[in-house]
Design a protein around this motif. Structure first.
Motif, PDB file in Angstrom:
ATOM      1  N   ASP A 141      83.239  25.226 -74.870  1.00  0.00           N
ATOM      2  CA  ASP A 141      82.457  26.067 -74.273  1.00  0.00           C
ATOM      3  C   ASP A 141      82.842  25.547 -72.826  1.00  0.00           C
ATOM      4  N   ARG A 142      83.896  25.357 -72.367  1.00  0.00           N
ATOM      5  CA  ARG A 142      84.277  24.892 -70.928  1.00  0.00           C
ATOM      6  C   ARG A 142      85.503  25.671 -70.693  1.00  0.00           C
ATOM      7  N   LYS A 163      82.771  23.616 -59.080  1.00  0.00           N
ATOM      8  CA  LYS A 163      81.909  23.014 -60.034  1.00  0.00           C
ATOM      9  C   LYS A 163      82.106  23.857 -61.554  1.00  0.00           C
ATOM     10  N   PRO A 164      81.837  22.836 -62.620  1.00  0.00           N
ATOM     11  CA  PRO A 164      82.131  23.622 -63.830  1.00  0.00           C
ATOM     12  C   PRO A 164      81.502  24.720 -64.023  1.00  0.00           C
ATOM     13  N   LYS A 165      80.226  24.945 -63.657  1.00  0.00           N
ATOM     14  CA  LYS A 165      79.544  26.172 -64.052  1.00  0.00           C
ATOM     15  C   LYS A 165      80.011  27.441 -63.058  1.00  0.00           C
ATOM     16  N   VAL A 166      80.752  27.040 -62.025  1.00  0.00           N
ATOM     17  CA  VAL A 166      81.360  28.110 -61.194  1.00  0.00           C
ATOM     18  C   VAL A 166      82.394  28.500 -61.876  1.00  0.00           C
ATOM     19  N   GLU A 168      83.741  28.532 -64.803  1.00  0.00           N
ATOM     20  CA  GLU A 168      83.449  29.281 -66.045  1.00  0.00           C
ATOM     21  C   GLU A 168      83.458  30.743 -65.721  1.00  0.00           C
ATOM     22  N   ARG A 169      83.134  31.109 -64.534  1.00  0.00           N
ATOM     23  CA  ARG A 169      83.059  32.549 -64.211  1.00  0.00           C
ATOM     24  C   ARG A 169      84.512  32.983 -63.298  1.00  0.00           C
TER      25      ARG A 169
END
Length: 281
Positions: A141-142, A163-166, A168-169
């Motif tokens: 999931d990464r 950042k990890p959340k960014v 991912e996109r």
């Protein structure tokens, strides 16, 4: 409905090819030109000159490519935000450290503000022309940041702080291609920037004179002092720590003899410690 991608367009061949490749993959694209550094003007750049980014010429080139690919295009001025990065760059040199402004720019400004703009424009994905690769392991999931295929152009080292959340996109369409092929793809598609020189300087120091920049922004604040060896012997004096970086060999003003390297900078004393290569930290 096609997935929507915000493409950071610098006006160069890499971001232009990025948009082209994504268009061919069926994505719906929105182009964004981020004006961050020295604006300059179109008349200052020539096809043979390696240059910084974010000039009026770059903005014009980005818009031309967006028009050719029939994609909406936005140009936003982030110069005020970028000023924070320039100020940090100057203060780091004065503190005896050698900054990499591209890391700060990518972490905070480019990918931070890009994510904000992507949300505003209803774009799930963010794409740039960086030479790096995103690997999404099966069942994980990464997203993982990996080096670009072309070792001479790899830029993953300036992207590690995203950042990890960014991350991912993020999409890096040219990261899995050699630079020569990227130019060929752009040329075959008729993109006018296919032969445009790479941007190799720090965009806000297009003349590569970082010492001059530090002194213009911090007039009268240069920290001079002694250049000494590891035994404490005074070898010379200097007029500012901003002239030096750890590992530097050239430009020390020490004359001939055995090569010496900068081993340490002591900001509170203005001292530059030099020694032999095997003494480097």
């Amino acid at each position: 409905m096609a997935e929507r991608v915000l493409v950071a367009m610098s006006g160069g061949v890499d971001s232009s090819a990025t948009a082209l490749l994504l268009r061919r993959q069926g994505y719906e694209l929105v182009g964004l030109f981020m004006r961050t550094g020295d604006h300059g003007n179109a008349s200052e750049a020539t096809p043979s000159r390696k240059k910084g980014c974010c000039s009026a010429l770059d903005a014009s080139d980005a818009r031309r490519v967006a028009d050719l690919l029939d994609m909406p295009f936005h140009a936003l001025d982030f110069e005020e935000d970028f000023g924070r990065i320039v100020e940090r760059f100057v203060d780091e040199y004065r503190a005896g450290r050698t900054p990499n402004p591209c890391v700060a720019c990518n972490n905070w400004l480019k990918f931070g503000r890009l994510a904000e703009m992507a949300d505003r424009l209803d774009c799930h994905w963010i794409a740039t022309g960086h030479y790096a690769q995103i690997i999404r392991p099966h069942g994980a999931d990464r997203a993982e940041l990996h080096r670009g295929l072309d070792p001479a152009k790899d830029q993953s080292y300036v992207l590690h702080g995203i950042k990890p959340k960014v991350l991912e996109r993020v999409l890096f369409p040219v990261g899995g291609l050699p630079k020569t092929q990227v130019r060929e793809i752009a040329q075959e598609a008729g993109l006018p920037v296919f032969s445009k020189p790479d941007s190799v300087e720090i965009c806000f120091v297009p003349d590569q004179d970082h010492v001059g920049l530090v002194r213009r922004l911090r007039p009268g604040q240069s920290i001079g002092g002694d250049i000494i060896d590891t035994a404490g012997n005074r070898l010379a004096t200097h007029d500012g720590l901003e002239r030096f970086t750890i590992g530097q060999r050239k430009g020390l003003g020490l004359g001939g003899g055995k090569p010496r390297y900068v081993l340490q900078l002591v900001p509170d004393q203005g001292t530059v410690v030099v020694g032999e290569r095997d003494e480097l930290p």
